[in-house]
Design a protein around this motif. Structure first.
Motif, PDB file in Angstrom:
ATOM      1  N   GLU A  42      12.088  16.736  19.302  1.00 34.20           N
ATOM      2  CA  GLU A  42      12.264  17.671  20.423  1.00 34.20           C
ATOM      3  C   GLU A  42      11.001  17.804  21.288  1.00 34.20           C
ATOM      4  O   GLU A  42      11.015  18.496  22.296  1.00 34.20           O
ATOM      5  CB  GLU A  42      12.726  19.050  19.946  1.00 34.20           C
ATOM      6  CG  GLU A  42      11.934  19.708  18.838  1.00 34.20           C
ATOM      7  CD  GLU A  42      12.308  19.188  17.451  1.00 34.20           C
ATOM      8  OE1 GLU A  42      11.358  19.028  16.655  1.00 34.20           O
ATOM      9  OE2 GLU A  42      13.492  18.942  17.180  1.00 34.20           O
ATOM     10  N   LEU A  43       9.923  17.133  20.864  1.00 34.37           N
ATOM     11  CA  LEU A  43       8.666  17.229  21.618  1.00 34.37           C
ATOM     12  C   LEU A  43       8.376  15.920  22.357  1.00 34.37           C
ATOM     13  O   LEU A  43       8.750  14.839  21.891  1.00 34.37           O
ATOM     14  CB  LEU A  43       7.505  17.532  20.676  1.00 34.37           C
ATOM     15  CG  LEU A  43       7.605  18.809  19.830  1.00 34.37           C
ATOM     16  CD1 LEU A  43       6.290  19.034  19.079  1.00 34.37           C
ATOM     17  CD2 LEU A  43       7.921  20.033  20.677  1.00 34.37           C
ATOM     18  N   MET A  51       0.143  18.083  18.164  1.00 35.49           N
ATOM     19  CA  MET A  51       0.585  18.977  17.081  1.00 35.49           C
ATOM     20  C   MET A  51      -0.515  19.313  16.074  1.00 35.49           C
ATOM     21  O   MET A  51      -0.658  20.476  15.688  1.00 35.49           O
ATOM     22  CB  MET A  51       1.809  18.394  16.348  1.00 35.49           C
ATOM     23  CG  MET A  51       3.153  18.793  16.950  1.00 35.49           C
ATOM     24  SD  MET A  51       3.356  20.542  17.277  1.00 35.49           S
ATOM     25  CE  MET A  51       3.663  21.164  15.635  1.00 35.49           C
ATOM     26  N   ARG A  97      -2.734  21.827  17.649  1.00 37.32           N
ATOM     27  CA  ARG A  97      -2.049  23.114  17.857  1.00 37.32           C
ATOM     28  C   ARG A  97      -2.224  24.023  16.635  1.00 37.32           C
ATOM     29  O   ARG A  97      -2.258  25.251  16.770  1.00 37.32           O
ATOM     30  CB  ARG A  97      -0.569  22.851  18.118  1.00 37.32           C
ATOM     31  CG  ARG A  97       0.191  24.021  18.675  1.00 37.32           C
ATOM     32  CD  ARG A  97       1.598  23.617  19.008  1.00 37.32           C
ATOM     33  NE  ARG A  97       1.694  22.963  20.300  1.00 37.32           N
ATOM     34  CZ  ARG A  97       1.762  23.618  21.453  1.00 37.32           C
ATOM     35  NH1 ARG A  97       1.737  24.937  21.470  1.00 37.32           N
ATOM     36  NH2 ARG A  97       1.837  22.963  22.590  1.00 37.32           N
ATOM     37  N   LYS A  98      -2.330  23.422  15.466  1.00 34.39           N
ATOM     38  CA  LYS A  98      -2.499  24.208  14.231  1.00 34.39           C
ATOM     39  C   LYS A  98      -3.717  25.132  14.339  1.00 34.39           C
ATOM     40  O   LYS A  98      -3.705  26.263  13.853  1.00 34.39           O
ATOM     41  CB  LYS A  98      -2.649  23.236  13.042  1.00 34.39           C
ATOM     42  CG  LYS A  98      -3.148  23.835  11.750  1.00 34.39           C
ATOM     43  CD  LYS A  98      -2.104  24.709  11.085  1.00 34.39           C
ATOM     44  CE  LYS A  98      -2.655  25.336   9.811  1.00 34.39           C
ATOM     45  NZ  LYS A  98      -2.024  26.594   9.473  1.00 34.39           N
ATOM     46  N   MET A 121       3.771  28.188  15.654  1.00 41.03           N
ATOM     47  CA  MET A 121       5.102  27.813  15.197  1.00 41.03           C
ATOM     48  C   MET A 121       6.195  28.302  16.151  1.00 41.03           C
ATOM     49  O   MET A 121       7.284  27.773  16.184  1.00 41.03           O
ATOM     50  CB  MET A 121       5.333  28.414  13.795  1.00 41.03           C
ATOM     51  CG  MET A 121       4.671  27.627  12.713  1.00 41.03           C
ATOM     52  SD  MET A 121       5.419  26.006  12.451  1.00 41.03           S
ATOM     53  CE  MET A 121       4.083  24.933  12.837  1.00 41.03           C
ATOM     54  N   PHE A 148       6.243  28.068  19.308  1.00 41.22           N
ATOM     55  CA  PHE A 148       6.491  27.008  20.285  1.00 41.22           C
ATOM     56  C   PHE A 148       7.505  26.003  19.740  1.00 41.22           C
ATOM     57  O   PHE A 148       8.513  25.682  20.386  1.00 41.22           O
ATOM     58  CB  PHE A 148       5.139  26.334  20.594  1.00 41.22           C
ATOM     59  CG  PHE A 148       5.232  24.943  21.154  1.00 41.22           C
ATOM     60  CD1 PHE A 148       5.553  24.742  22.494  1.00 41.22           C
ATOM     61  CD2 PHE A 148       4.990  23.835  20.354  1.00 41.22           C
ATOM     62  CE1 PHE A 148       5.631  23.471  23.007  1.00 41.22           C
ATOM     63  CE2 PHE A 148       5.061  22.567  20.866  1.00 41.22           C
ATOM     64  CZ  PHE A 148       5.390  22.377  22.196  1.00 41.22           C
ATOM     65  N   LEU A 149       7.266  25.555  18.510  1.00 38.76           N
ATOM     66  CA  LEU A 149       8.137  24.536  17.924  1.00 38.76           C
ATOM     67  C   LEU A 149       9.509  25.128  17.585  1.00 38.76           C
ATOM     68  O   LEU A 149      10.540  24.466  17.761  1.00 38.76           O
ATOM     69  CB  LEU A 149       7.470  23.958  16.671  1.00 38.76           C
ATOM     70  CG  LEU A 149       8.138  22.732  16.056  1.00 38.76           C
ATOM     71  CD1 LEU A 149       8.286  21.613  17.077  1.00 38.76           C
ATOM     72  CD2 LEU A 149       7.335  22.241  14.856  1.00 38.76           C
ATOM     73  N   ARG A 178      11.478  25.220  20.679  1.00 39.63           N
ATOM     74  CA  ARG A 178      11.869  23.857  21.079  1.00 39.63           C
ATOM     75  C   ARG A 178      13.038  23.362  20.233  1.00 39.63           C
ATOM     76  O   ARG A 178      13.961  22.730  20.741  1.00 39.63           O
ATOM     77  CB  ARG A 178      10.684  22.911  20.923  1.00 39.63           C
ATOM     78  CG  ARG A 178       9.723  22.939  22.079  1.00 39.63           C
ATOM     79  CD  ARG A 178      10.477  22.651  23.386  1.00 39.63           C
ATOM     80  NE  ARG A 178       9.572  22.574  24.491  1.00 39.63           N
ATOM     81  CZ  ARG A 178       8.867  21.494  24.818  1.00 39.63           C
ATOM     82  NH1 ARG A 178       8.995  20.394  24.105  1.00 39.63           N
ATOM     83  NH2 ARG A 178       8.049  21.506  25.844  1.00 39.63           N
ATOM     84  N   GLN A 179      12.992  23.667  18.933  1.00 39.08           N
ATOM     85  CA  GLN A 179      14.068  23.196  18.056  1.00 39.08           C
ATOM     86  C   GLN A 179      15.377  23.891  18.386  1.00 39.08           C
ATOM     87  O   GLN A 179      16.434  23.272  18.366  1.00 39.08           O
ATOM     88  CB  GLN A 179      13.683  23.425  16.588  1.00 39.08           C
ATOM     89  CG  GLN A 179      12.561  22.501  16.142  1.00 39.08           C
ATOM     90  CD  GLN A 179      12.389  22.440  14.644  1.00 39.08           C
ATOM     91  OE1 GLN A 179      12.889  23.270  13.920  1.00 39.08           O
ATOM     92  NE2 GLN A 179      11.653  21.446  14.172  1.00 39.08           N
ATOM     93  N   SER A 235      16.646  22.337  21.583  1.00 41.18           N
ATOM     94  CA  SER A 235      17.050  20.921  21.466  1.00 41.18           C
ATOM     95  C   SER A 235      18.401  20.771  20.763  1.00 41.18           C
ATOM     96  O   SER A 235      19.167  19.883  21.092  1.00 41.18           O
ATOM     97  CB  SER A 235      15.978  20.115  20.748  1.00 41.18           C
ATOM     98  OG  SER A 235      15.948  20.481  19.407  1.00 41.18           O
ATOM     99  N   LEU A 284       4.558  17.536   9.284  1.00 38.03           N
ATOM    100  CA  LEU A 284       3.833  18.788   9.572  1.00 38.03           C
ATOM    101  C   LEU A 284       2.903  19.127   8.407  1.00 38.03           C
ATOM    102  O   LEU A 284       1.754  19.502   8.609  1.00 38.03           O
ATOM    103  CB  LEU A 284       4.816  19.941   9.804  1.00 38.03           C
ATOM    104  CG  LEU A 284       5.533  19.968  11.149  1.00 38.03           C
ATOM    105  CD1 LEU A 284       6.588  21.067  11.179  1.00 38.03           C
ATOM    106  CD2 LEU A 284       4.541  20.195  12.297  1.00 38.03           C
ATOM    107  N   ASP A 331       3.588  28.081   7.202  1.00 34.79           N
ATOM    108  CA  ASP A 331       3.877  27.691   8.588  1.00 34.79           C
ATOM    109  C   ASP A 331       5.304  27.156   8.700  1.00 34.79           C
ATOM    110  O   ASP A 331       6.019  27.462   9.655  1.00 34.79           O
ATOM    111  CB  ASP A 331       2.897  26.604   9.054  1.00 34.79           C
ATOM    112  CG  ASP A 331       1.474  27.126   9.145  1.00 34.79           C
ATOM    113  OD1 ASP A 331       1.299  28.259   9.605  1.00 34.79           O
ATOM    114  OD2 ASP A 331       0.546  26.401   8.742  1.00 34.79           O
TER     115      ASP A 331
END
Lengths: 222, 416
Positions: free
Chosen positions: A96-97, A105, A108-109, B1, B3-4, B7-8, B11, B315, B324
């Motif tokens: 999705e990115l 990524m 970003r952590k 997190m 942000f992701l 996005r998920q 999507s 991740l 996370d």
């Protein structure tokens, strides 16, 4: 900060399988080492143990003189984030990115994604995919996806790069592009690279080869 | 997190919309069901509180036993036994000392007004047709201060009853059953006396069938005369300045008299039992809907966690901790819960607004408008949002924990 393995054993209980037997070796800082062997020889397991993703059943794994097993979870994650990069046979990009967001990524952590943006663009330019910066993984070819994955592994400018069959899913042309990136990286940035491969040509690109058979180191070549 | 997570969610649009639909459905169902049930309840309580006295002081029914008669007939006899002991109710129960009550009520600052009543069972007869009913003898001026009966008068005026002269006001349904009309005379008897003619001077309709089909209002003196209980009353209706004072006064006065003292909520305890059952049914229905939508969220998030194994592995290998990854999926549950709750509340409110415009076919006099009674109490909306939010959050905990337990090596090994 060399990686030192001493008498490392790895076995699985069900069914009882001895994967690694008394492995002792040292990966020096700035080295480009390839782990070579047939399928099932234990090379991937050895890579995961020395990169902290897996634990040895017995023996010692030290990075910079410090036992990895003594790291707290927090320290281990931080160490991985700041000092280690991983490239696998499959790219494992987040679908999705965009390419740029995937690369950023790890940054970003720690909230460093804004500072690292310029470096991400530099890496994409170096890998010849600057124009694909905003594309989603599914809009990239296999070779381009793998190059994005490598850029993601390098965004934090790691001390170590661990790669497991990075060209396994690529055609010869793309495989060579990836190998050239690794060689240049090792030469210019002095990044320590440990690469698992069964391709003798790619293995010979490394400065040292460690051969494994049935979970044991059979020989080493420089 | 965050942000992701966003996005998920974006999507996988179809899964997100399906999950949201489940949460929205649960929220809307709660709001509509609660709105209608509470709307009906508010109407009933309004009827009970405003159309009737806040507190009833009624004469206690007394029963005749063998002791009652033995003492009366054989005060000196030591050994009198009954083959068949007498068991019956004393006729015409009356308030023992009404004047005492009047004095007490007049002095109590909590009391706004009171009205002495005589309620008696009657038989109404018109052209040979007889119907049972209840005559409530009242002082019309006092009764109007205690209840809002004047509001429901359809023909004539409540004060037309006057202080005597055999004039009555009849419930609309009773009037129809008798086939009578205004100004007509009908015959009323209490079953023991000869029928007496009463003139219909007014008609009322409260909308409560049980009242409209049985009740007749007349003057207190006429009722006493017809019942052959001159000077007696069997009930006092009391109105308080504050509704809450009724319960307290009921507790205070219960212990100081022979009469039965009941506040409006005690009199209508059966209604409140129905409300409790309604509440239980409402919560069970909504719980069922939320469990279904909760399982929907759980299933979808579980599926997503399985689909995202590789992404979870990467991740974790690039430095993200288990917490996370847990947060990544937990945030998605929270976002879905908030979004579904907010949209559900908005749709639920809109639907309630629409329902409130629908005619339910009842009498306009009963609800004032003849429209469906829908409550817009803010607590319904707060509860709906809270329930759907927590259902979503609870449903996302397990999949999030499962994601957090995954180690990169397990996933990589299973993929290679």
């Amino acid at each position: 900060m060399s990686i030192l393995l001493h008498e490392v054993n790895k076995s699985f209980p069900n069914p009882p399988t001895q994967v690694l037997t008394n492995i002792s070796c040292e990966i020096k800082l700035g080295e480009f080492v390839s782990l070579v062997g047939r399928s099932g020889s234990g090379k991937s397991t050895l890579l995961y143990i020395m990169s902290s993703l897996d634990k040895a059943t017995s023996g010692s794994v030290k990075i910079g003189g410090e036992e990895i097993s003594s790291f707290t979870q927090k320290k281990l994650h931080q160490f991985r984030n700041e000092h280690m990069g991983f490239v696998f046979q499959f790219h494992y990009l987040l679908p999705e990115l965009s390419a740029e967001e995937n690369i950023l990524m790890p940054a970003r952590k720690n909230g460093l994604h804004h500072q690292k943006r310029e470096y991400a663009h530099y890496l994409l330019e170096q890998f010849g995919i600057k124009d694909k910066i905003n594309r989603l993984p599914k809009q990239l070819s296999g070779g381009e996806q793998q190059r994005v994955a490598i850029a993601r592994a390098l965004i934090m400018e790691p001390t170590y790069l661990f790669t497991d069959e990075p060209t396994g899913n690529l055609d010869t042309a793309n495989g060579e592009i990836v190998m050239n990136i690794f060689k240049k990286l090792n030469l210019e940035k002095k990044t320590t690279i440990v690469m698992v491969t069964h391709d003798p040509d790619f293995a010979n690109s490394a400065t040292r080869q460690i051969y494994l058979s049935d979970g044991k180191i059979t020989s080493q070549a420089v | 997190m965050l942000f992701l997570a966003f996005r998920q969610l974006i999507s996988r649009r179809r899964q997100t919309i399906l999950t949201l639909a489940g949460i929205i459905l649960g929220t809307v169902a709660f709001i509509v069901i609660s709105g209608m049930m509470l709307g009906f309840r508010e109407f009933i309580i309004d009827q009970l509180v405003n159309n009737d006295s806040h507190l009833h002081i009624t004469a206690k029914e007394k029963f005749i036993t063998d002791d009652t008669l033995s003492t009366f007939f054989f005060p000196q006899a030591q050994h009198v036994y009954w083959d068949s002991p007498p068991t019956t109710r004393k006729d015409n129960p009356a308030i023992t000392y009404p004047t005492g009550w009047y004095q007490r009520l007049s002095k109590d600052p909590r009391v706004k007004a009171y009205s002495p009543l005589l309620k008696t069972q009657i038989i109404l007869t018109r052209h040979g047709k007889s119907i049972a009913g209840q005559l409530t003898g009242v002082d019309p001026i006092r009764q109007q201060r205690v209840t809002s009966i004047a509001k429901y008068i359809k023909q004539g005026q409540f004060s037309d009853i006057g202080s005597g002269g055999n004039r009555i006001i009849v419930g609309q349904a009773l009037l129809e059953k008798l086939g009578a009309h205004l100004t007509e005379r009908i015959w009323i008897s209490n079953g023991r006396s000869e029928p007496i003619p009463f003139k219909i001077v007014g008609v009322f309709e409260t909308g409560v069938k049980a009242i409209d089909a049985t009740t007749v209002y007349g003057s207190l003196s006429d009722a006493q005369r017809m019942n052959q209980t001159l000077g007696q009353i069997n009930e006092i209706g009391v109105k308080f300045n504050h509704l809450d004072d009724a319960k307290k006064a009921s507790d205070d006065w219960q212990n100081i008299s022979d009469e039965k003292v009941q506040s409006w909520d005690q009199v209508n305890a059966s209604f409140f039992n129905v409300f409790k059952i309604q509440d239980a049914v409402r919560y069970m229905m909504v719980a069922a809907i939320l469990v279904v939508s909760g399982f929907g969220i759980y299933n979808i998030l579980n599926m997503v966690v399985t689909q995202k194994r590789k992404e979870i592995a990467i991740l974790r290998s690039i430095g993200y901790e288990a917490i996370d990854v847990i947060l990544l999926f937990f945030i998605q549950g929270v976002v879905l819960g908030i979004l579904g709750g907010v949209i559900g509340v908005a749709i639920g409110y809109g639907l309630c607004l629409y329902l409130a415009t629908l005619s339910y076919g009842g009498s306009p006099s009963s609800t004032g408008t003849g429209l469906l009674m829908v409550s817009f109490d803010v607590t319904i909306y707060i509860r709906a949002f809270t329930l759907s939010f927590f259902a979503s959050v609870l449903a996302s905990i397990l999949p999030a924990q499962a994601a957090g337990r995954m180690t990169p090596i397990d996933v990589i090994r299973s993929e290679s």
